[in-house]
Design a protein around this motif. Sequence first.
Motif, PDB file in Angstrom:
ATOM      1  N   ILE A 194       0.858  -1.182   0.000  1.00 49.75           N
ATOM      2  CA  ILE A 194       0.000   0.000   0.000  1.00 49.75           C
ATOM      3  C   ILE A 194       0.894   1.231   0.000  1.00 49.75           C
ATOM      4  N   LEU A 195       0.700   2.117  -0.980  1.00 46.31           N
ATOM      5  CA  LEU A 195       1.490   3.342  -1.092  1.00 46.31           C
ATOM      6  C   LEU A 195       0.658   4.520  -0.612  1.00 46.31           C
ATOM      7  N   ILE A 196       1.229   5.297   0.318  1.00 40.57           N
ATOM      8  CA  ILE A 196       0.541   6.446   0.904  1.00 40.57           C
ATOM      9  C   ILE A 196       1.338   7.700   0.597  1.00 40.57           C
ATOM     10  N   LYS A 197       0.663   8.713   0.049  1.00 42.70           N
ATOM     11  CA  LYS A 197       1.289  10.007  -0.194  1.00 42.70           C
ATOM     12  C   LYS A 197       0.469  11.088   0.492  1.00 42.70           C
ATOM     13  N   THR A 198       1.160  11.985   1.191  1.00 42.22           N
ATOM     14  CA  THR A 198       0.490  13.069   1.897  1.00 42.22           C
ATOM     15  C   THR A 198       0.992  14.415   1.376  1.00 42.22           C
ATOM     16  N   SER A 199       0.184  15.443   1.545  1.00 39.28           N
ATOM     17  CA  SER A 199       0.544  16.769   1.042  1.00 39.28           C
ATOM     18  C   SER A 199       1.313  17.597   2.060  1.00 39.28           C
ATOM     19  N   SER A 200       1.529  17.062   3.255  1.00 38.68           N
ATOM     20  CA  SER A 200       2.375  17.735   4.243  1.00 38.68           C
ATOM     21  C   SER A 200       3.089  16.670   5.068  1.00 38.68           C
ATOM     22  N   ILE A 201       4.117  17.078   5.760  1.00 39.72           N
ATOM     23  CA  ILE A 201       4.903  16.141   6.568  1.00 39.72           C
ATOM     24  C   ILE A 201       3.999  15.429   7.559  1.00 39.72           C
ATOM     25  N   SER A 202       4.089  14.095   7.601  1.00 41.71           N
ATOM     26  CA  SER A 202       3.178  13.293   8.414  1.00 41.71           C
ATOM     27  C   SER A 202       3.922  12.174   9.132  1.00 41.71           C
ATOM     28  N   SER A 203       3.271  11.643  10.159  1.00 36.79           N
ATOM     29  CA  SER A 203       3.722  10.422  10.832  1.00 36.79           C
ATOM     30  C   SER A 203       2.728   9.320  10.513  1.00 36.79           C
ATOM     31  N   VAL A 204       3.227   8.092  10.318  1.00 40.44           N
ATOM     32  CA  VAL A 204       2.358   6.969   9.965  1.00 40.44           C
ATOM     33  C   VAL A 204       2.588   5.822  10.943  1.00 40.44           C
ATOM     34  N   LEU A 205       1.482   5.300  11.460  1.00 44.30           N
ATOM     35  CA  LEU A 205       1.515   4.171  12.392  1.00 44.30           C
ATOM     36  C   LEU A 205       0.664   3.052  11.815  1.00 44.30           C
ATOM     37  N   SER A 206       1.246   1.866  11.709  1.00 46.99           N
ATOM     38  CA  SER A 206       0.501   0.691  11.277  1.00 46.99           C
ATOM     39  C   SER A 206       0.013  -0.043  12.516  1.00 46.99           C
ATOM     40  N   MET A 207      -1.287  -0.332  12.555  1.00 45.61           N
ATOM     41  CA  MET A 207      -1.891  -0.867  13.783  1.00 45.61           C
ATOM     42  C   MET A 207      -2.666  -2.144  13.488  1.00 45.61           C
ATOM     43  N   ASN A 208      -2.295  -3.207  14.179  1.00 47.78           N
ATOM     44  CA  ASN A 208      -3.084  -4.434  14.169  1.00 47.78           C
ATOM     45  C   ASN A 208      -3.898  -4.459  15.464  1.00 47.78           C
ATOM     46  N   ASP A 209      -4.983  -3.709  15.476  1.00 48.66           N
ATOM     47  CA  ASP A 209      -5.805  -3.596  16.688  1.00 48.66           C
ATOM     48  C   ASP A 209      -6.860  -4.690  16.656  1.00 48.66           C
ATOM     49  N   LEU A 210      -6.419  -5.900  16.951  1.00 47.19           N
ATOM     50  CA  LEU A 210      -7.269  -7.073  16.866  1.00 47.19           C
ATOM     51  C   LEU A 210      -7.595  -7.585  18.269  1.00 47.19           C
ATOM     52  N   GLU A 211      -8.680  -8.274  18.395  1.00 47.53           N
ATOM     53  CA  GLU A 211      -9.098  -8.764  19.708  1.00 47.53           C
ATOM     54  C   GLU A 211      -8.069  -9.739  20.272  1.00 47.53           C
ATOM     55  N   PHE A 212      -7.517  -9.380  21.431  1.00 50.60           N
ATOM     56  CA  PHE A 212      -6.572 -10.203  22.185  1.00 50.60           C
ATOM     57  C   PHE A 212      -5.205 -10.362  21.518  1.00 50.60           C
ATOM     58  N   THR A 213      -4.959  -9.711  20.401  1.00 44.79           N
ATOM     59  CA  THR A 213      -3.633  -9.819  19.781  1.00 44.79           C
ATOM     60  C   THR A 213      -3.335  -8.574  18.953  1.00 44.79           C
ATOM     61  N   SER A 214      -3.041  -7.476  19.654  1.00 41.97           N
ATOM     62  CA  SER A 214      -2.752  -6.205  18.987  1.00 41.97           C
ATOM     63  C   SER A 214      -1.248  -6.007  18.862  1.00 41.97           C
ATOM     64  N   GLU A 215      -0.872  -5.133  17.945  1.00 40.36           N
ATOM     65  CA  GLU A 215       0.511  -4.697  17.826  1.00 40.36           C
ATOM     66  C   GLU A 215       0.535  -3.451  16.957  1.00 40.36           C
ATOM     67  N   SER A 216       1.559  -2.625  17.134  1.00 41.17           N
ATOM     68  CA  SER A 216       1.682  -1.387  16.367  1.00 41.17           C
ATOM     69  C   SER A 216       3.137  -1.192  15.971  1.00 41.17           C
ATOM     70  N   ASN A 217       3.366  -0.492  14.871  1.00 42.82           N
ATOM     71  CA  ASN A 217       4.738  -0.190  14.470  1.00 42.82           C
ATOM     72  C   ASN A 217       4.780   1.099  13.669  1.00 42.82           C
ATOM     73  N   THR A 218       5.841   1.880  13.888  1.00 40.39           N
ATOM     74  CA  THR A 218       6.070   3.094  13.113  1.00 40.39           C
ATOM     75  C   THR A 218       6.462   2.720  11.693  1.00 40.39           C
ATOM     76  N   VAL A 219       5.906   3.451  10.722  1.00 40.73           N
ATOM     77  CA  VAL A 219       6.238   3.233   9.314  1.00 40.73           C
ATOM     78  C   VAL A 219       7.217   4.317   8.886  1.00 40.73           C
ATOM     79  N   PHE A 220       8.332   3.912   8.321  1.00 39.21           N
ATOM     80  CA  PHE A 220       9.360   4.855   7.872  1.00 39.21           C
ATOM     81  C   PHE A 220       9.056   5.312   6.447  1.00 39.21           C
TER      82      PHE A 220
END
Length: 662
Positions: A194-220
């Motif tokens: 998945i390619l994401i482009k923004t029109s201003s400087i942004s931070s991106v977080l990928s989130m697996n917010d699933l029941e009983f098994t979540s995790e998150s990671n910063t996207v570079f």
Amino acid sequence: MKKDNMEKNLKAKFEKYDNMSFQFAEENPYDVMNIGEEKATHKHNFRQEDGQPGDLAHFNTSCLPLKKISYIFLVIALVFALVTLTALLYLEKNREEDQHHQPVFQEKQRKWTGSMGCTFLVSFLQSHISVNNSNRTIIVTSDTDFNITVSLSEKQSPNLISISNQIIGNIMIKKINVHPLMVPSYSSVEDKAILIKTSSISSVLSMNDLEFTSESNTVFPVDKLSTYYIISMTTPLDGLIDSGSHVTVASVMDNTCVSISLVIDRDAKVQHNGSSYGNGDKITIILDSFQTFQIGLRADLSGTTINASHPVAVFAGNRCNNLGDYGFCNMLVEMVPPDDKLDKIFIVPPNVHRYKTQVRIASPIETEIKYSIEREKTSVVVTRNQTIDFFIQENETAVIESIEPLLVNSFAYGSTQPLIFGDPYMITIPGINQYINEYILFVPENFNFSFATFMLKTDSLEHLKINETGIKENQTRYFSTVAVGTSFYSVWTLSIPSGVMKVRTTDGTPFGVIVYGQRKRDGHGYTGNAILSTCKDGWIHIENSCYLISLQRVTFKDALKSCNEETAHLSEHRNIRIERLIGLQLHAQGDVGVWIAATYVQEEGEYLYISDASRVNKNNWANGQPHGGKHYNCAVARKDDNWKWYAYPCRHTFHYVCKKPI
């Protein structure tokens, strides 16, 4: 001696530019806007080089009848008016083009550093079988209003994603909901990035917010990606369903060759295309843009390395693993920082409510590592692609120092709180040279406890602000001070609410931050930044140099001058791999061409690099280039021909790239 003469000739050549009167008569003044077309030259008889026959300075009008003289001057006046009008139109059009081609990050250039950016490539990993068919979420945040473009492969339906908007305070949030069909399967080349482009400087977080098994990671961001990676994760628990390790590679460019050199801790094999690959084997694949390749195995893949011909995004971790005597199985995921963005000095904080934290160090090359826990110091020599582990307790902080760059991850063990029994989570620990002075941090809802740990110099504690306010005393959950060289750093863990935070230091001091959350049978964690930021704001770090892509078009002479003012030099684009990385950035900005630090030297009869007067590689030129022409003395790499080189008059205006070795 010949080299010295060539360097003198180059110097004299550029001194000549200072006094040179360039001519509109050389070519259509609009052709810089139409560089894809072949240009025709038109000479006017009444204007040539100064001092040449036909120059007005040598045109004797005394021998002509007065009527003819009047006609001549009338023609001259008309031509002068046309030239002036043409010049004004050219400048106006060029100004409009410059505005049109301004990079989207110009307004927020002060924050062009670390994990913030404008272009991101995201992929996901398989999770526990019970929730693998659940949606994933990508959170994009910025402190200015912005537009977003989310792109999938043409082979994927756009209905697999949806976007929602939210505003909290002055922070804009866009949530991208991703269908589980976009999660790659094992051992298959698929179009699932998945390619994401923004029109201003942004931070991106990928989130697996699933029941009983979540995790998150910063996207570079894409411009921070590279071609070499080392993988780190935990050792899967024997007998646990879905406890395996996995790695996903996502490609930025077409025809990217990816080699995965496997390091496997047991007698296990990766299956791909009917073949089995074990410890020490190499899997080689070709990926086009938007394509992914994921491997999975019930074994520890730590120490496995990725080598690609073009930049790739890499995600790694455990599908589900249980650590320690408390809690349950949880997925562990991080986006992997590339080897050339790793650091050498780290402060590793403990995790509140967790009785123990596992620290895993992965080394891309052989080096000596020293780490201290409180006052206990340990020194160890590790070999290439080796990993080592140590543990810290809930009230301990560790300091790691190495001769060579390292990848450091922490893994929080199960919770000691009787009503939580939280699961483990994985965090990439930032090095002190990866600290930056401003972050936008997203804190997910529905977690019983959320924390942020800050690592910053002790004398800057009072300058730390969250949403432009100070820290409340009742927020503190852990505090300690450690020595790093001759400096003292404080490790400060605060209890934080859900939502979004803008965190900065008012004195500009860089600091590190990690964020994590805990709830019953679940947990997540991520780093604020884990990308080496050795280049100042606005510059791009590639290998051992910093590069600055200009925001405006200028003449060749002004490009040289601008780079010199930055104590840098105009890029010569000799390294094909780096040239492609820079070309990727220029392509994203829509630029039409860029100056090259090479020029035609008449005495030598060929183009030479400015830095050392060496000959330009003929393979750099486009077909039929460099063409003849008295004034086509400077080189331009053009976007419309895959950045092949073309000869241009030096008075034309193009973007440029400055290079500064680190």
